[in-house]
Motif scaffolding. Structure first.
Motif, mmCIF file in Angstrom:
data_model
loop_
_atom_site.group_PDB
_atom_site.id
_atom_site.type_symbol
_atom_site.label_atom_id
_atom_site.label_comp_id
_atom_site.label_asym_id
_atom_site.label_seq_id
_atom_site.Cartn_x
_atom_site.Cartn_y
_atom_site.Cartn_z
ATOM 1 N N PHE A 109 45.519 58.293 43.422
ATOM 2 C CA PHE A 109 46.431 58.714 44.472
ATOM 3 C C PHE A 109 46.965 60.097 44.134
ATOM 4 O O PHE A 109 46.862 60.561 42.997
ATOM 5 N N SER A 110 47.540 60.746 45.110
ATOM 6 C CA SER A 110 48.065 62.093 44.877
ATOM 7 C C SER A 110 49.176 62.045 43.829
ATOM 8 O O SER A 110 50.060 61.205 43.895
ATOM 9 N N PRO A 111 49.109 62.951 42.836
ATOM 10 C CA PRO A 111 50.124 62.968 41.783
ATOM 11 C C PRO A 111 51.391 63.679 42.264
ATOM 12 O O PRO A 111 51.365 64.434 43.235
ATOM 13 N N GLY A 112 52.477 63.433 41.574
ATOM 14 C CA GLY A 112 53.719 64.126 41.887
ATOM 15 C C GLY A 112 54.868 63.592 41.058
ATOM 16 O O GLY A 112 55.003 62.383 40.875
ATOM 17 N N THR A 113 55.706 64.486 40.562
ATOM 18 C CA THR A 113 56.852 64.074 39.763
ATOM 19 C C THR A 113 58.006 63.583 40.625
ATOM 20 O O THR A 113 58.951 62.983 40.119
ATOM 21 N N TYR A 114 57.941 63.830 41.919
ATOM 22 C CA TYR A 114 59.005 63.398 42.829
ATOM 23 C C TYR A 114 58.811 61.958 43.298
ATOM 24 O O TYR A 114 59.659 61.419 43.993
ATOM 25 N N TYR A 115 57.702 61.342 42.921
ATOM 26 C CA TYR A 115 57.481 59.937 43.239
ATOM 27 C C TYR A 115 58.164 59.058 42.194
ATOM 28 O O TYR A 115 58.424 59.505 41.077
ATOM 29 N N PRO A 116 58.441 57.798 42.529
ATOM 30 C CA PRO A 116 59.011 56.886 41.527
ATOM 31 C C PRO A 116 58.052 56.697 40.348
ATOM 32 O O PRO A 116 56.861 56.978 40.450
ATOM 33 N N LYS A 117 58.570 56.202 39.249
ATOM 34 C CA LYS A 117 57.743 55.991 38.058
ATOM 35 C C LYS A 117 56.565 55.070 38.370
ATOM 36 O O LYS A 117 55.450 55.310 37.928
ATOM 37 N N PHE A 118 56.808 54.016 39.135
ATOM 38 C CA PHE A 118 55.741 53.116 39.566
ATOM 39 C C PHE A 118 55.863 52.903 41.072
ATOM 40 O O PHE A 118 56.862 52.372 41.546
ATOM 41 N N HIS A 119 54.868 53.346 41.780
ATOM 42 C CA HIS A 119 54.792 53.227 43.233
ATOM 43 C C HIS A 119 53.884 52.041 43.552
ATOM 44 O O HIS A 119 52.879 51.844 42.876
ATOM 45 N N HIS A 120 54.188 51.274 44.583
ATOM 46 C CA HIS A 120 53.412 50.080 44.887
ATOM 47 C C HIS A 120 52.734 50.168 46.248
ATOM 48 O O HIS A 120 53.267 50.774 47.176
ATOM 49 N N ALA A 121 51.554 49.533 46.338
ATOM 50 C CA ALA A 121 50.823 49.429 47.594
ATOM 51 C C ALA A 121 49.928 48.204 47.554
ATOM 52 O O ALA A 121 49.495 47.772 46.483
ATOM 53 N N ARG A 122 49.671 47.652 48.722
ATOM 54 C CA ARG A 122 48.690 46.567 48.841
ATOM 55 C C ARG A 122 47.408 47.156 49.388
ATOM 56 O O ARG A 122 47.414 47.851 50.404
ATOM 57 N N VAL A 123 46.301 46.851 48.702
ATOM 58 C CA VAL A 123 45.003 47.405 49.042
ATOM 59 C C VAL A 123 44.025 46.264 49.257
ATOM 60 O O VAL A 123 43.975 45.319 48.466
ATOM 61 N N LYS A 124 43.252 46.361 50.334
ATOM 62 C CA LYS A 124 42.220 45.364 50.618
ATOM 63 C C LYS A 124 40.867 45.939 50.237
ATOM 64 O O LYS A 124 40.475 46.992 50.735
ATOM 65 N N ILE A 125 40.165 45.237 49.357
ATOM 66 C CA ILE A 125 38.826 45.645 48.931
ATOM 67 C C ILE A 125 37.858 44.574 49.400
ATOM 68 O O ILE A 125 38.032 43.393 49.107
ATOM 69 N N THR A 126 36.841 45.002 50.136
ATOM 70 C CA THR A 126 35.849 44.087 50.681
ATOM 71 C C THR A 126 34.585 44.146 49.840
ATOM 72 O O THR A 126 34.123 45.226 49.474
ATOM 73 N N SER A 127 34.039 42.992 49.548
ATOM 74 C CA SER A 127 32.807 42.888 48.778
ATOM 75 C C SER A 127 31.702 42.351 49.675
ATOM 76 O O SER A 127 31.915 41.410 50.436
ATOM 77 N N ILE A 128 30.541 42.991 49.616
ATOM 78 C CA ILE A 128 29.383 42.461 50.322
ATOM 79 C C ILE A 128 28.369 42.032 49.275
ATOM 80 O O ILE A 128 28.242 42.655 48.224
ATOM 81 N N LYS A 129 27.698 40.952 49.550
ATOM 82 C CA LYS A 129 26.761 40.385 48.578
ATOM 83 C C LYS A 129 25.520 41.259 48.463
ATOM 84 O O LYS A 129 24.959 41.686 49.461
ATOM 85 N N LYS A 130 25.115 41.491 47.219
ATOM 86 C CA LYS A 130 23.887 42.251 46.965
ATOM 87 C C LYS A 130 22.692 41.463 47.463
ATOM 88 O O LYS A 130 22.636 40.248 47.306
ATOM 89 N N GLU A 131 21.745 42.189 48.025
ATOM 90 C CA GLU A 131 20.502 41.536 48.419
ATOM 91 C C GLU A 131 19.593 41.458 47.213
ATOM 92 O O GLU A 131 19.462 42.414 46.452
ATOM 93 N N ARG A 132 19.006 40.301 47.022
ATOM 94 C CA ARG A 132 18.063 40.136 45.913
ATOM 95 C C ARG A 132 16.708 40.659 46.345
ATOM 96 O O ARG A 132 16.239 40.356 47.441
ATOM 97 N N THR A 133 16.100 41.424 45.489
ATOM 98 C CA THR A 133 14.759 41.902 45.761
ATOM 99 C C THR A 133 13.788 41.119 44.901
ATOM 100 O O THR A 133 14.008 40.917 43.703
ATOM 101 N N ILE A 134 12.743 40.666 45.522
ATOM 102 C CA ILE A 134 11.726 39.898 44.810
ATOM 103 C C ILE A 134 10.587 40.842 44.461
ATOM 104 O O ILE A 134 9.991 41.466 45.331
ATOM 105 N N GLN A 135 10.333 40.950 43.169
ATOM 106 C CA GLN A 135 9.263 41.826 42.724
ATOM 107 C C GLN A 135 7.973 41.044 42.612
ATOM 108 O O GLN A 135 7.963 39.908 42.150
ATOM 109 N N LYS A 136 6.909 41.665 43.037
ATOM 110 C CA LYS A 136 5.595 40.993 42.983
ATOM 111 C C LYS A 136 4.786 41.519 41.850
ATOM 112 O O LYS A 136 4.867 42.570 41.403
#
Length: 115
Positions: free
Chosen positions: A88-115
Motif C-alpha cells: 500500500f502507499s507509504p506515509g508517516t501521516y498514517y496510523p502505525k497499523f492501518h486495517h482493511a478487509r481484502v477479498k482474494i479469489t482462488s481459481i483451481k489450476k487445470e491439470r495437464t495430462i502429459q502423453k
C-alpha cells in the motif's frame, strides 16, 4: 491458446472479484500500489476475506482470516501468504497499523495430462 484465455479470464476476474472491501484504508483513501491481482491460481476454487494490518511503510504485517468458503487448510494458508505480497502507499501521516478487509479469489489450476 489456453494461456491466452486463462490470462484474459484472470485479468477480468481481478477487476470484478478482487477488491479491498472496507476498513480505515478505504475510508482514508490509501491506495494499493502493488500490481499483483486479487485472483490467484490455487489448489481449489473459492475465496478468502482477510483483515490486513498495514504498517506505515505500506507492507502488510499481519493477516487474519475473517470469512471463506474454502475448506482446505493448506489452500487457506496459500492465500494468506499471497496476502502478504500486497503493498500500500507509504506515509508517516498514517496510523502505525492501518486495517482493511481484502477479498482474494482462488481459481483451481487445470491439470495437464502429459502423453
Amino acid at each position: 491458446m489456453t494461456k491466452l484465455i486463462l490470462g484474459t479470464f484472470l485479468f477480468f476476474s481481478s477487476i470484478s472479484f478482487g477488491q479491498v472491501l472496507s476498513g480505515d484504508i478505504v475510508d482514508e483513501g490509501r491506495q494499493v500500489i502493488s500490481d499483483i491481482p486479487f485472483v490467484v491460481e490455487g489448489m481449489v476454487a473459492g475465496y478468502c476475506i482477510y483483515e490486513l494490518s498495514v504498517g506505515r511503510t505500506g507492507e502488510v504485517v499481519s493477516a487474519r482470516l475473517v470469512d471463506t468458503n474454502v475448506k482446505s487448510t493448506p489452500a487457506k494458508y496459500e492465500l494468506r501468504n499471497y496476502a502478504f505480497k500486497f503493498k500500500f502507499s507509504p506515509g508517516t501521516y498514517y496510523p502505525k497499523f492501518h486495517h482493511a478487509r481484502v477479498k482474494i479469489t482462488s481459481i483451481k489450476k487445470e491439470r495437464t495430462i502429459q502423453k
